[in-house]
Design a protein around this motif. Structure first.
Motif, PDB file in Angstrom:
ATOM      1  N   MET A   1       0.844  -1.191   0.000  1.00 56.21           N
ATOM      2  CA  MET A   1       0.000   0.000   0.000  1.00 56.21           C
ATOM      3  C   MET A   1       0.889   1.254   0.000  1.00 56.21           C
ATOM      4  SD  MET A   1      -3.009   0.813   2.670  1.00 56.21           S
ATOM      5  CE  MET A   1      -2.477   2.075   3.792  1.00 56.21           C
ATOM      6  N   LYS A   2       0.676   2.104  -0.969  1.00 55.09           N
ATOM      7  CA  LYS A   2       1.483   3.319  -1.083  1.00 55.09           C
ATOM      8  C   LYS A   2       1.226   4.257   0.087  1.00 55.09           C
ATOM      9  CE  LYS A   2       1.264   6.771  -4.012  1.00 55.09           C
ATOM     10  NZ  LYS A   2       1.017   7.581  -5.155  1.00 55.09           N
ATOM     11  N   ALA A   3       2.259   4.957   0.491  1.00 53.81           N
ATOM     12  CA  ALA A   3       2.130   5.867   1.635  1.00 53.81           C
ATOM     13  C   ALA A   3       1.350   7.119   1.245  1.00 53.81           C
ATOM     14  CB  ALA A   3       3.507   6.256   2.149  1.00 53.81           C
ATOM     15  N   THR A   4       0.479   7.514   2.140  1.00 55.41           N
ATOM     16  CA  THR A   4      -0.172   8.824   2.023  1.00 55.41           C
ATOM     17  C   THR A   4       0.162   9.543   3.321  1.00 55.41           C
ATOM     18  OG1 THR A   4      -2.201   7.975   3.022  1.00 55.41           O
ATOM     19  CG2 THR A   4      -2.087   7.974   0.617  1.00 55.41           C
ATOM     20  N   PHE A   5       0.075  10.835   3.315  1.00 51.46           N
ATOM     21  CA  PHE A   5       0.390  11.541   4.542  1.00 51.46           C
ATOM     22  C   PHE A   5      -0.300  12.884   4.610  1.00 51.46           C
ATOM     23  CE2 PHE A   5       3.267  13.667   1.770  1.00 51.46           C
ATOM     24  CZ  PHE A   5       3.876  12.649   1.047  1.00 51.46           C
ATOM     25  N   GLU A   6      -0.391  13.359   5.845  1.00 54.65           N
ATOM     26  CA  GLU A   6      -0.889  14.712   6.058  1.00 54.65           C
ATOM     27  C   GLU A   6       0.145  15.405   6.924  1.00 54.65           C
ATOM     28  OE1 GLU A   6      -4.018  14.951   9.418  1.00 54.65           O
ATOM     29  OE2 GLU A   6      -4.467  13.069   8.388  1.00 54.65           O
ATOM     30  N   SER A   7       0.210  16.704   6.792  1.00 56.61           N
ATOM     31  CA  SER A   7       1.183  17.448   7.590  1.00 56.61           C
ATOM     32  C   SER A   7       0.566  18.760   8.037  1.00 56.61           C
ATOM     33  CB  SER A   7       2.443  17.716   6.773  1.00 56.61           C
ATOM     34  OG  SER A   7       2.158  18.592   5.710  1.00 56.61           O
ATOM     35  N   TYR A   8       1.007  19.206   9.190  1.00 56.19           N
ATOM     36  CA  TYR A   8       0.598  20.528   9.665  1.00 56.19           C
ATOM     37  C   TYR A   8       1.676  21.061  10.594  1.00 56.19           C
ATOM     38  CZ  TYR A   8      -1.022  17.856  13.751  1.00 56.19           C
ATOM     39  OH  TYR A   8      -1.095  17.010  14.832  1.00 56.19           O
ATOM     40  N   ILE A   9       1.696  22.372  10.749  1.00 55.99           N
ATOM     41  CA  ILE A   9       2.666  23.018  11.628  1.00 55.99           C
ATOM     42  C   ILE A   9       1.914  23.672  12.771  1.00 55.99           C
ATOM     43  CG2 ILE A   9       4.368  24.889  11.827  1.00 55.99           C
ATOM     44  CD1 ILE A   9       5.109  24.356   8.901  1.00 55.99           C
ATOM     45  N   GLU A  10       2.399  23.398  13.985  1.00 58.61           N
ATOM     46  CA  GLU A  10       1.767  23.969  15.175  1.00 58.61           C
ATOM     47  C   GLU A  10       2.880  24.299  16.165  1.00 58.61           C
ATOM     48  OE1 GLU A  10      -1.053  21.896  18.294  1.00 58.61           O
ATOM     49  OE2 GLU A  10      -1.922  21.857  16.283  1.00 58.61           O
ATOM     50  N   ASN A  11       2.927  25.524  16.650  1.00 55.52           N
ATOM     51  CA  ASN A  11       3.943  25.938  17.636  1.00 55.52           C
ATOM     52  C   ASN A  11       5.365  25.559  17.222  1.00 55.52           C
ATOM     53  OD1 ASN A  11       1.827  26.823  19.254  1.00 55.52           O
ATOM     54  ND2 ASN A  11       1.642  24.851  20.262  1.00 55.52           N
ATOM     55  N   LYS A  12       5.745  25.914  16.009  1.00 58.20           N
ATOM     56  CA  LYS A  12       7.090  25.635  15.480  1.00 58.20           C
ATOM     57  C   LYS A  12       7.405  24.139  15.405  1.00 58.20           C
ATOM     58  CE  LYS A  12       9.399  29.995  16.446  1.00 58.20           C
ATOM     59  NZ  LYS A  12       9.177  30.565  15.144  1.00 58.20           N
ATOM     60  N   THR A  13       6.360  23.312  15.369  1.00 58.13           N
ATOM     61  CA  THR A  13       6.537  21.863  15.239  1.00 58.13           C
ATOM     62  C   THR A  13       5.823  21.393  13.982  1.00 58.13           C
ATOM     63  OG1 THR A  13       6.685  21.547  17.639  1.00 58.13           O
ATOM     64  CG2 THR A  13       6.088  19.615  16.327  1.00 58.13           C
ATOM     65  N   LEU A  14       6.554  20.689  13.124  1.00 62.58           N
ATOM     66  CA  LEU A  14       5.970  20.093  11.923  1.00 62.58           C
ATOM     67  C   LEU A  14       5.568  18.666  12.275  1.00 62.58           C
ATOM     68  CD1 LEU A  14       5.420  19.895   8.826  1.00 62.58           C
ATOM     69  CD2 LEU A  14       7.812  19.205   8.574  1.00 62.58           C
ATOM     70  N   VAL A  15       4.293  18.340  12.070  1.00 65.38           N
ATOM     71  CA  VAL A  15       3.820  16.982  12.326  1.00 65.38           C
ATOM     72  C   VAL A  15       3.533  16.310  10.982  1.00 65.38           C
ATOM     73  CG1 VAL A  15       2.041  15.556  13.424  1.00 65.38           C
ATOM     74  CG2 VAL A  15       2.820  17.657  14.544  1.00 65.38           C
ATOM     75  N   LEU A  16       4.173  15.163  10.758  1.00 64.76           N
ATOM     76  CA  LEU A  16       3.954  14.370   9.546  1.00 64.76           C
ATOM     77  C   LEU A  16       3.277  13.073   9.961  1.00 64.76           C
ATOM     78  CD1 LEU A  16       7.492  14.691   7.897  1.00 64.76           C
ATOM     79  CD2 LEU A  16       5.440  15.961   7.269  1.00 64.76           C
ATOM     80  N   LYS A  17       2.042  12.888   9.508  1.00 62.82           N
ATOM     81  CA  LYS A  17       1.331  11.637   9.801  1.00 62.82           C
ATOM     82  C   LYS A  17       1.373  10.782   8.545  1.00 62.82           C
ATOM     83  CE  LYS A  17      -1.840  13.225  13.320  1.00 62.82           C
ATOM     84  NZ  LYS A  17      -3.169  13.037  13.864  1.00 62.82           N
ATOM     85  N   ILE A  18       2.058   9.657   8.640  1.00 58.87           N
ATOM     86  CA  ILE A  18       2.235   8.795   7.474  1.00 58.87           C
ATOM     87  C   ILE A  18       1.333   7.574   7.620  1.00 58.87           C
ATOM     88  CG2 ILE A  18       3.900   7.495   6.096  1.00 58.87           C
ATOM     89  CD1 ILE A  18       6.091   9.265   7.368  1.00 58.87           C
ATOM     90  N   LYS A  19       0.727   7.181   6.519  1.00 60.16           N
ATOM     91  CA  LYS A  19      -0.189   6.040   6.521  1.00 60.16           C
ATOM     92  C   LYS A  19       0.201   5.125   5.366  1.00 60.16           C
ATOM     93  CE  LYS A  19      -5.154   5.450   6.856  1.00 60.16           C
ATOM     94  NZ  LYS A  19      -6.413   6.149   6.905  1.00 60.16           N
TER      95      LYS A  19
END
Length: 114
Positions: A1-19
């Protein structure tokens, strides 16, 4: 299954959610690009949420190391969160658990980054 992801920046933190599977295909350069963009915007920490990642290939590991190198070269840090048992074993076998900060939950990593 190919990876999909979402990302957002909050308080100088980049969050990468990989699925899916992190195999370094076209998602690799895209993830590294998101980190580069984040650094331009002043991000200090990158949290990679692995809770939905089933499999990581050697190329996928290369992507994680590239992200770590980019962040540390800019005085930043990378936290990995919620790896599955399979991914945990892989991190131990490759000794990456000694290089990365690994947390059991996204909340723990977010609290650490504050």
């Amino acid at each position: 299954m190919k990876a999909t992801f979402e990302s957002y920046i909050e308080n100088k933190t980049l969050v990468l959610k990989i699925k899916g599977d992190l195999i370094g295909d076209e998602s690799g350069p895209h993830l590294v690009g998101l980190v580069s963009d984040g650094i331009q915007e002043g991000v200090q920490t990158c949290i990679v949420d692995l809770s939905q990642v089933r499999y990581i290939s050697s190329s996928g590991i290369g992507v994680l190391i590239t992200i770590l190198t980019k962040m540390r070269n800019n005085d930043g840090e990378v936290y990995l969160t919620s790896p599955s048992e399979h991914v945990k074993k892989l991190l131990i076998i490759t000794k990456l658990n000694n290089i990365f900060n690994v947390f059991d939950s996204l909340e723990e990593a977010v609290n650490q980054s504050k």
